[in-house]
Structures are given as structure tokens and as C-alpha cells.
Write a protein that holds these residues in place. Structure first.
Motif, PDB file in Angstrom:
ATOM      1  N   LEU A 115      96.339  62.856  70.322  1.00 43.61           N
ATOM      2  CA  LEU A 115      97.500  63.368  69.418  1.00 43.61           C
ATOM      3  C   LEU A 115      97.930  62.980  68.315  1.00 43.61           C
ATOM      4  O   LEU A 115      98.408  61.455  68.567  1.00 43.61           O
ATOM      5  CB  LEU A 115      98.343  63.847  70.329  1.00 43.61           C
ATOM      6  N   SER A 116      98.299  63.455  66.968  1.00 43.71           N
ATOM      7  CA  SER A 116      98.968  62.945  66.652  1.00 43.71           C
ATOM      8  C   SER A 116     100.416  62.960  66.760  1.00 43.71           C
ATOM      9  O   SER A 116     100.958  64.427  66.919  1.00 43.71           O
ATOM     10  CB  SER A 116      98.794  63.980  65.051  1.00 43.71           C
ATOM     11  N   LYS A 117     101.130  61.817  66.251  1.00 45.86           N
ATOM     12  CA  LYS A 117     103.056  62.094  66.343  1.00 45.86           C
ATOM     13  C   LYS A 117     102.940  62.947  64.950  1.00 45.86           C
ATOM     14  O   LYS A 117     104.367  62.955  65.331  1.00 45.86           O
ATOM     15  CB  LYS A 117     103.087  60.710  65.735  1.00 45.86           C
ATOM     16  N   ILE A 118     102.093  62.913  63.381  1.00 44.85           N
ATOM     17  CA  ILE A 118     103.122  64.103  62.390  1.00 44.85           C
ATOM     18  C   ILE A 118     103.095  65.139  63.376  1.00 44.85           C
ATOM     19  O   ILE A 118     103.761  66.183  62.805  1.00 44.85           O
ATOM     20  CB  ILE A 118     101.557  63.655  61.396  1.00 44.85           C
ATOM     21  N   VAL A 119     101.912  65.515  63.812  1.00 42.07           N
ATOM     22  CA  VAL A 119     101.915  66.738  64.729  1.00 42.07           C
ATOM     23  C   VAL A 119     103.099  67.512  65.707  1.00 42.07           C
ATOM     24  O   VAL A 119     103.608  69.088  65.890  1.00 42.07           O
ATOM     25  CB  VAL A 119     100.473  67.911  64.704  1.00 42.07           C
ATOM     26  N   PHE A 120     103.322  66.545  66.157  1.00 39.78           N
ATOM     27  CA  PHE A 120     104.512  66.267  67.881  1.00 39.78           C
ATOM     28  C   PHE A 120     105.643  66.426  66.906  1.00 39.78           C
ATOM     29  O   PHE A 120     106.543  67.527  67.204  1.00 39.78           O
ATOM     30  CB  PHE A 120     104.099  65.224  68.323  1.00 39.78           C
ATOM     31  N   ASN A 121     105.491  65.724  65.701  1.00 37.49           N
ATOM     32  CA  ASN A 121     106.927  66.560  64.398  1.00 37.49           C
ATOM     33  C   ASN A 121     107.400  67.601  64.076  1.00 37.49           C
ATOM     34  O   ASN A 121     108.153  68.131  64.721  1.00 37.49           O
ATOM     35  CB  ASN A 121     107.326  64.949  63.480  1.00 37.49           C
ATOM     36  N   ASN A 122     105.971  67.815  63.287  1.00 37.58           N
ATOM     37  CA  ASN A 122     106.284  69.880  63.340  1.00 37.58           C
ATOM     38  C   ASN A 122     106.426  70.292  64.264  1.00 37.58           C
ATOM     39  O   ASN A 122     106.628  71.812  64.345  1.00 37.58           O
ATOM     40  CB  ASN A 122     104.693  69.566  62.672  1.00 37.58           C
ATOM     41  N   ILE A 123     105.779  70.209  65.424  1.00 39.12           N
ATOM     42  CA  ILE A 123     106.168  71.812  66.464  1.00 39.12           C
ATOM     43  C   ILE A 123     107.286  70.682  67.320  1.00 39.12           C
ATOM     44  O   ILE A 123     108.265  71.678  68.039  1.00 39.12           O
ATOM     45  CB  ILE A 123     105.240  71.230  68.026  1.00 39.12           C
ATOM     46  N   SER A 124     108.110  69.827  67.172  1.00 36.13           N
ATOM     47  CA  SER A 124     109.449  69.309  67.821  1.00 36.13           C
ATOM     48  C   SER A 124     110.791  70.840  66.991  1.00 36.13           C
ATOM     49  O   SER A 124     110.157  70.894  66.392  1.00 36.13           O
ATOM     50  CB  SER A 124     109.574  67.987  67.584  1.00 36.13           C
ATOM     51  N   VAL A 125     111.677  70.690  67.933  1.00 34.70           N
ATOM     52  CA  VAL A 125     112.750  71.614  67.669  1.00 34.70           C
ATOM     53  C   VAL A 125     114.047  70.654  68.177  1.00 34.70           C
ATOM     54  O   VAL A 125     113.366  69.514  69.070  1.00 34.70           O
ATOM     55  CB  VAL A 125     112.521  73.148  69.049  1.00 34.70           C
ATOM     56  N   GLU A 126     115.110  70.906  67.327  1.00 32.84           N
ATOM     57  CA  GLU A 126     115.756  69.856  67.160  1.00 32.84           C
ATOM     58  C   GLU A 126     115.177  68.018  67.759  1.00 32.84           C
ATOM     59  O   GLU A 126     116.223  67.695  68.411  1.00 32.84           O
ATOM     60  CB  GLU A 126     117.098  70.299  67.700  1.00 32.84           C
ATOM     61  N   GLY A 127     114.174  67.639  67.198  1.00 31.93           N
ATOM     62  CA  GLY A 127     114.077  65.938  67.437  1.00 31.93           C
ATOM     63  C   GLY A 127     113.063  66.323  68.948  1.00 31.93           C
ATOM     64  O   GLY A 127     112.768  65.094  69.832  1.00 31.93           O
ATOM     65  N   LYS A 128     113.463  67.790  69.681  1.00 33.01           N
ATOM     66  CA  LYS A 128     112.589  67.140  71.564  1.00 33.01           C
ATOM     67  C   LYS A 128     111.100  68.395  71.297  1.00 33.01           C
ATOM     68  O   LYS A 128     110.597  68.987  70.665  1.00 33.01           O
ATOM     69  CB  LYS A 128     113.153  67.614  72.334  1.00 33.01           C
ATOM     70  N   ILE A 129     110.384  67.407  71.788  1.00 30.97           N
ATOM     71  CA  ILE A 129     109.227  68.058  71.822  1.00 30.97           C
ATOM     72  C   ILE A 129     108.946  69.131  73.646  1.00 30.97           C
ATOM     73  O   ILE A 129     108.839  68.008  74.595  1.00 30.97           O
ATOM     74  CB  ILE A 129     108.197  67.177  72.436  1.00 30.97           C
TER      75      ILE A 129
END
Lengths: 291, 509
Positions: B145-159
Motif C-alpha cells: 500500500l502506498s504512503k502517499i495514499v495513506f497520507n491522503n486518508i489520514s485525518v490530523e496525521g492519524k490513519i
């Protein structure tokens, strides 16, 4: 003089007929279009804007929807839901309306006030969901029937209708030795056929069209009524190419299929109308009281 | 006669009563059955399959039955028992909102509109597990899974969730290749080529009726702003939100964006865009062959070709993923996901349970399962020829029947599946996508939230959409466009930009 009046009437009649004829055509055409489209080929439907009679008769759409038991099953579910639901509705509506139609019922005013209150204020979707869940009705057809077993507005209309029935009729039955339940069954209900037919229709159309309740309360998709599938198919076949969902959905049913499902989902309830209609206009009370 | 009637009514009364009793009993029975049916998770031994309840979006007409071969295979492979609540696409968001409000939650909740206030509030108020720290324990989740997309789904830095992968680059133009081939027209290379190319294409009289009645571009009134994202970015506008002088700005306020809209305005004034587009949500000119191109997801070239060939067997389509602009080549990066799986704390009681669920999703990313969702079962839905999956006509039909809509369960069906034999169009689409990936520009604000945007975003978007339509059809000129920008800034746009700038600067300190 007389002649002139006659010709005036004739012109009036003609114009009247023409206008009504146009209205009738406008009303009927969409039905005909849907009906004809369901028997057309996909190609013809795409090429022609309005279809009244398919040049190429095709049963493809119907073969497709009846190729799996899904549609038949949900149609049966809907029929079960409608029949049971309407019986429950009428049973409770009549039983509640009848006592309330009597002015001498103890506590009538506060009860009426409470009932009218619900006409204006409702719990809303989520509290109702919690209640249904708390009652353990999730995934049962009763979740679609019991919360709306009595429609307040219908109840009030039925109550008012009962009030119009002459008291003398009930009194005479009482003198003949009838108790309240038998007065309701043997005197009042036979006289109330028009109102019963009307509300049977209202309630049954409501049940037939139930969609959102079904999605909310029925998690078992085998129990879904036809409207859920109908909407699913219609929306799917309407998905346009610009929509992002287009790539999400691998298979889009052809438009003729959605038309065929509309026909299958609508015709049964339409057939109910003629049977109930004859009850609507009858003056049942004629000659019941003399002097 | 009277007696018979009376009897009949009596029967109805009895019937009603019995139905009622039935209701009460079924209610009770269902309830107890349900309680005993869900075994306690704690006392489980290893070979026992893990029960997982989840919600899923339903796209096909009806959900699969329990004996569905694909689901059976997934359950077998992951040693689970999937208890899926299929919810029709049309009612999905409402149903999820109700579930959340009533706290009637499964163990895995698939959330589609994850940037809606309802979901954001739930995430902030600790309804779901934060899973960011567990991901590294699972090799597939960590590596595939991609770090970029994880960043996109994060809310206030939390996944909080696992996302379902989608292509990062996919928006472009698709056009009728057969029309272009008939007059020997080459594909455009730069943004300057676009207008003359479209004009030549439309005026070549592709339908051969000697009338100038073919549109170059088909447009509809559904969210014009996003439909034209690709076009505006070719001209150098940012991907919805961009940086300008150290501040976050909306593309609407940029000169490049206006530049791209001028092209549409010109096309429209010369009758090269369908004139009914401001009122038409579903035009069918392209399907009928009286339009040449449309801005959409380029993968649609395949779907279009299939659909239009039913009417016109000679029709072929081709995608254009990007054009060289004056300032460079830019392609919109999508969010890269469609919905995420969330794990409610109410139903997933402890870490151990959470890890079991994450383990299930980890296994979904094994090659076998990825290929299962993409290709089906070997020798049934596809055959291997020299190691490359292939399908016969019957296998295609069978796969459609067995697996339609089942890919919603999957984490990935786009990136890692074993590639099959591609037809020329599919190959072109894939090549374009790979090429486009090199030029993607992200929407820098996807991970950030702006309260004003949550509150008034729809309203603000409507101003932009209306302005675009008014400008394209010539109701307002450049001056009017600038006035609308002013209005947009005042209506809350300015505040949104400030809030995003603040968030952006905070994250990039």
C-alpha cells in the motif's frame, strides 16, 4: 333558439372532448413508452427518442430478468408484505377509529390530542431505527409493517367517516340485541366499504412502494422487496459515461431491462385499482333510515 | 348468506390475530438466534474460521448468494467466515450514517465518503481504532500500500483505515479514433493543437450527411468543474488546490484556469459543444455518433467502444492522457483510493481482535487473492497460456455472472494483478496511464480539513460550476468571471484558503 343552444352545447362538448383527449394521451403515453420499450431491442431504444411500438419485437429483457430467481422472489416478498401489511393497517385503523368515533368514549379528548400530536411531531429516522432494533425486528418484515401500522391522517379520516353514520342505525341494532363488536362487524363495516376500499388502496400502494425502510431494516438481501431491485437496476442502467461510477461498475444492464423491471414492478399494483374502484362511488347509505 | 358473511369476517379477524402473534414470536426467535449465532471471539482456537461482519457497497442488481464461488474461495484462503451486509449503492451513505448514529456497527465498516462531516466527527471522537501503528506488523499492508495514499486518508496525521486502491492518474480525453483515421488526423501533442484538432475532427463530417452537425466535444451539467479537471491542468492550473506565493489557492482564482475555460468558450461559440449541456445531465451524442470526444476517465474508452459498437460496429475509441502545455505537462492525481475499511471500537473489543482483522486484509493482498478478484478461478474463469491469463467468450460470461461486483471486497484490483493479454486499446490505455503517472500533480489539500469547506464547500463549488457554465455559453465575459471570483472569495472561499494555508504550513514546518 333551442337549436342555437344545442349547437353551442355541441361545440362546448367537442372542445371539452378534445382537451380531455389530449390530457388522456399525455397521461397514457409515458406508460405506453415504457411498456413498448421493454419489448424493444436495445439498439432501437437508443436510436429512437420516443417509442410507441417496437418495430422489432424482443423478449430479451424479460428473459434476462427472469433468468435468475431474484426478481420473482422479491416480487413474492412484495406481495406478501403488501397483503399482510394492508390487513394489519386496516385492522388497527378500524379498531382505533371506531371507538374514537363515539362521543361518549371516556378519555376521548386526550387520546385524540395525543394522536394528533404525532401528526405534527415524529421521532425521526434514527430514534425509530433504535426502537425497531430494540424490539428485535431488524431483518423481519414486521419492521416495515408495525412502525407504520396506523397512519394518523388515515385514522382521522376513517374516524370522521364513522361519525357520519347515523347513530340511529347503531341504536336499532342495539335494541335487536347486538353488542358493540357485532355492530362494528355487521352494521358499520358493510356501510363503510368505500372508505375501507380507499384506505386499503392507500396502504397497499404505500407497502408496495416501500424502499428506504427495506434497506434500513432488512439486511438479508433475500428479503428485499421489488422496489429495492427496481431502483438498483434503473439507477445502474442510467449511469452515464461521465460519471465516476462508470468505471466502478463493470456491467451495466441495458435500458430495456430497466424498462422491463418497471413494468413487472408496476403492473401488479395497477391491477388492484379496477377491483377497488367500484366501491369508491357507491352511496351505501341510501334508504337505510326512513322517516 | 348473512351467516356465511359473518363467518368470513370472523376468519379475517382470527387471521389478523395469528399474524400478529407470529410477529411477536418471530421477533423473539430472531433475537435469540442472533445472539447465539455470534460466538465470542476470545475463546477461539486457530483452525476455527474467524467470523467477520462487514458492510459492502452493492453495484450489481442483487447480492451473491452464500454459495458464491469467489467468496467461498476468499473464506477458504483467509480462514474466515464472511458475514456481509450488502447495501445498494444508492442508499449506502444514508445507511452508514444511520448505523453510525445508532451505533449499530459491524466489525468492519466500509466508508465511502470519508471526508464528510459525519465520518470526520466519528473519527475525531474515537469511535474507530487508529491503525497506523499496526500496519508495519503486516508485510503486505506495509509494502503493497502506498504512503502517499495513506497520507491522503489520514485525518490530523492519524490513519484510521485501510483504503481500497484506485488509479492515481486516470482523467483525460477520449475520442472517436475511427473519425480521426478516416481523415488521417494525427493526435494532438500540445495544448495549442487541441482547439484546431477538435475543430477539424468535428468538421470532417464523420457521419457523412453533408451537414455541419457533429459536435467536437460532449459535455453535461454534472459537476462541470471536475469533468474539466484534466483540461485545466493541461493548461497549468493546480489540481483543485495549489500553492501560489506560499499560500493555498483554489484553481478557480488562477489565470491558467481561465485560459482553459476560454477554449471551451470558443468551441461552444462555434457550435462545437452540444448547446444543451447546461440543462442536460445525460447527453447521448457520443453514443449516437454525433459527438467526437468527451473528458472522462480514460479507461472508459474501453466501455465506450463496447457500448457504441453495438450501434456502429466500426466505432473505435482512443484515449489522450495529457497534452504538453506552455508551462510543462501536468496530469491530475486522483486521491488514489475509493473508500476505506474502518474498525469500530464498539465491536472490535481488543487489540488481538483488531490484529486478526488486519491479518485478513493482509491476506487479501496476497497475489492469489488479488488475481482471484481480477481473474476468478483458474481453468474456470480463465486459463493460463504461457503464464498469461486468458479468457474465452464463455469464461467472460461466467466471470461476469460469478464475480460481478465482488471486487468491492478487494483491497486491490488495479495495481498488482497479473497482467493478461491486452487488446490494442487496453494496451494503449495502460501505456497512457503509465506515462501519465510521471506527470501527476496531487491535490495538496486532500489530507487537510477546513471547517468552512465542510460547512460551505457544496455552496462554493456551486458558484464555480455556475460560473464555468455562464462563461462557456457566453453569458459573462472575463470581467464577469473576475467578479464571480470576488463573490466566491467573499462567500467563504477566502476563509477556506486561509484555513488550508494554515494546515499546510503546520504540516510543512
Amino acid at each position: 333558439m333551442v337549436k342555437k343552444a344545442r349547437s353551442e352545447y355541441l361545440i362546448f362538448d367537442m372542445i371539452n372532448s378534445i382537451i380531455l383527449f389530449i390530457v388522456a394521451i399525455v397521461t397514457i403515453l409515458p406508460f405506453v413508452h415504457i411498456f413498448a420499450s421493454s419489448f424493444a431491442t436495445v439498439k432501437e431504444l437508443l436510436m429512437r427518442k420516443v417509442l410507441i411500438f417496437p418495430t422489432q419485437f424482443s423478449l430479451e429483457a424479460y428473459e434476462y430478468i427472469f433468468s435468475t430467481p431474484t426478481i420473482t422472489r422479491s416480487l413474492l416478498s412484495t406481495i406478501y408484505l403488501t397483503v399482510t401489511g394492508t390487513i394489519v393497517n386496516l385492522f388497527f385503523t378500524v379498531l382505533t377509529a371506531y371507538p374514537l368515533a363515539h362521543r361518549n368514549l371516556p378519555g376521548r379528548a386526550p387520546i385524540m390530542k395525543m394522536i394528533t400530536f404525532t401528526l405534527m411531531f415524529g421521532g425521526g429516522m434514527i430514534p425509530t431505527f433504535l426502537l425497531v432494533k430494540g424490539l428485535g425486528l431488524i431483518n423481519s418484515y414486521w419492521a416495515l409493517i408495525l412502525p407504520g401500522a396506523i397512519n394518523t391522517f388515515n385514522l382521522i379520516v376513517v374516524k370522521n367517516f364513522f361519525q357520519q353514520i347515523p347513530v340511529e342505525l347503531e341504536e336499532s341494532a342495539k335494541i335487536d340485541g347486538c353488542n358493540d363488536l357485532f355492530i362494528l362487524l355487521r352494521i358499520v363495516l358493510p356501510l363503510s366499504r368505500p372508505v375501507l376500499a380507499t384506505f386499503a388502496l392507500f396502504y397497499s400502494v404505500g407497502h408496495w412502494n416501500s424502499f428506504f425502510d427495506a434497506i434500513l431494516y432488512l439486511s438479508d438481501s433475500k428479503k428485499w422487496p421489488i422496489q429495492v431491485l427496481l431502483r438498483q437496476i434503473v439507477i445502474l442502467s442510467e449511469v452515464g459515461v461521465g460519471d465516476p461510477e462508470y468505471s466502478e461498475i463493470r456491467y451495466i444492464p441495458p435500458q430495456t431491462v430497466s424498462k422491463a423491471v418497471i413494468v413487472v414492478a408496476t403492473v401488479p399494483i395497477l391491477m388492484v385499482y379496477p377491483f377497488l374502484q367500484k366501491h369508491f362511488a357507491k352511496g351505501m347509505m341510501l334508504g337505510s333510515i326512513k322517516g | 348468506m348473512q351467516k356465511a358473511k359473518f363467518l368470513w369476517r370472523g376468519i379475517i379477524v382470527v387471521l389478523c390475530l395469528s399474524l400478529l402473534m407470529g410477529a411477536v414470536f418471530t421477533g423473539c426467535v430472531k433475537d435469540t438466534a442472533k445472539e447465539s449465532g455470534t460466538p465470542d471471539q476470545t475463546g477461539e482456537t486457530k483452525p476455527e474460521p474467524l467470523d467477520i461482519s462487514m458492510t459492502m457497497i452493492l453495484y450489481p442488481i442483487a447480492p451473491p448468494d452464500e454459495s458464491n464461488i469467489i467468496i467461498k474461495k476468499v473464506e477458504e484462503y483467509t480462514n474466515t467466515k464472511l458475514n456481509i451486509n450488502w447495501i445498494p449503492d444508492a442508499a449506502y451513505n444514508d445507511r452508514i450514517t444511520t448505523s453510525l448514529a445508532a451505533m449499530d456497527l459491524p466489525e468492519v465498516l466500509l466508508v465511502r465518503s470519508d471526508k464528510e462531516p459525519v465520518i470526520l466527527n466519528a473519527l475525531r471522537s474515537d469511535v474507530f481504532w487508529e491503525i497506523g501503528s499496526y500496519i508495519k506488523e503486516f508485510s503486505n499492508l506495509e509494502n503493497k500500500l502506498s504512503k502517499i495514499v495513506f497520507n491522503n486518508i489520514s485525518v490530523e496525521g492519524k490513519i484510521y483505515g485501510l483504503y481500497r486502491t484506485r488509479d492515481l492518474a486516470r482523467r483525460g480525453l477520449i475520442y472517436r479514433k475511427d473519425y480521426a483515421d478516416a481523415i488521417g488526423l494525427e493526435e494532438p501533442k500540445t495544448t495549442d493543437d487541441l482547439y484546431p484538432w477538435l475543430k477539424t475532427l468535428a468538421e470532417s463530417d464523420p457521419d457523412g450527411n453533408k451537414q455541419n452537425d457533429t459536435y467536437a466535444l460532449e459535455m453535461n451539467n454534472q459537476n462541470v468543474q471536475y469533468a474539466t479537471t484534466a483540461l485545466s491542468m493541461w493548461y497549468g492550473a493546480p489540481n483543485t488546490w495549489g500553492l501560489k506565493d506560499g499560500k493555498v489557492v483554489n484553481r478557480f482564482t488562477t489565470a491558467e484556469y481561465l485560459e482553459s475555460m476560454k477554449v471551451l468558450r470558443k468551441l461552444y461559440s462555434e457550435n462545437l459543444i452540444n448547446h444543451d449541456f447546461p440543462v442536460n445531465a445525460k447527453p447521448d451524442y457520443l453514443v449516437k455518433g454525433t459527438a467526437c470526444a468527451v473528458f472522462t476517465v480514460i479507461g472508459n474508452a474501453q466501455n465506450f467502444q463496447r457500448d457504441v459498437q453495438k450501434l456502429d460496429p466500426n466505432a473505435t475509441f482512443s484515449p489522450i492522457g495529457f497534452l504538453q502545455g506552455t508551462k510543462g505537462t501536468f496530469v491530475p492525481a486522483e486521491n488514489g483510493y475509493n473508500g476505506q475499511f474502518l474498525f469500530p471500537k464498539k465491536t472490535v473489543k481488543n487489540e488481538e481482535h483488531l490484529k486478526k482483522l488486519l491479518g485478513y486484509f493482509d491476506k487479501l493482498l496476497d497475489q492469489e487473492i488479488i488475481d482471484l478478484f481480477k481473474w476468478g478461478i483458474k481453468d474456470l474463469h480463465y486459463s493460463l497460456v504461457d503464464g498469461v491469463p486468458q479468457r474465452s467468450q464463455e469464461q467472460v460470461a461466467l466471470f461476469e455472472k460469478d464475480a460481478s461486483g465482488m471486487d468491492q471486497l478487494a483491497i486491490d484490483t488495479n495495481i498488482y494483478p497479473t497482467p493478461g493479454v491486452l487488446n490494442p486499446l487496453e494496451k494503449k490505455i495502460l501505456d497512457q496511464k503509465n506515462e501519465m503517472m510521471k506527470h501527476t500533480v496531487a491535490n495538496i489539500c486532500v489530507p487537510y480539513t477546513s471547517e468552512t469547506n465542510l460547512e460551505r464547500g457544496a455552496e462554493l463549488d456551486k458558484i464555480i460550476n455556475d460560473t464555468i457554465i455562464k462563461f462557456v455559453i457566453g453569458e459573462i465575459d472575463e470581467e464577469g468571471w473576475n467578479k464571480e471570483i470576488e463573490g466566491w472569495l467573499k462567500a467563504g472561499g477566502e476563509k477556506v484558503q486561509e484555513e488550508y494555508t494554515l494546515e499546510y504550513l503546520n504540516a510543512h514546518k
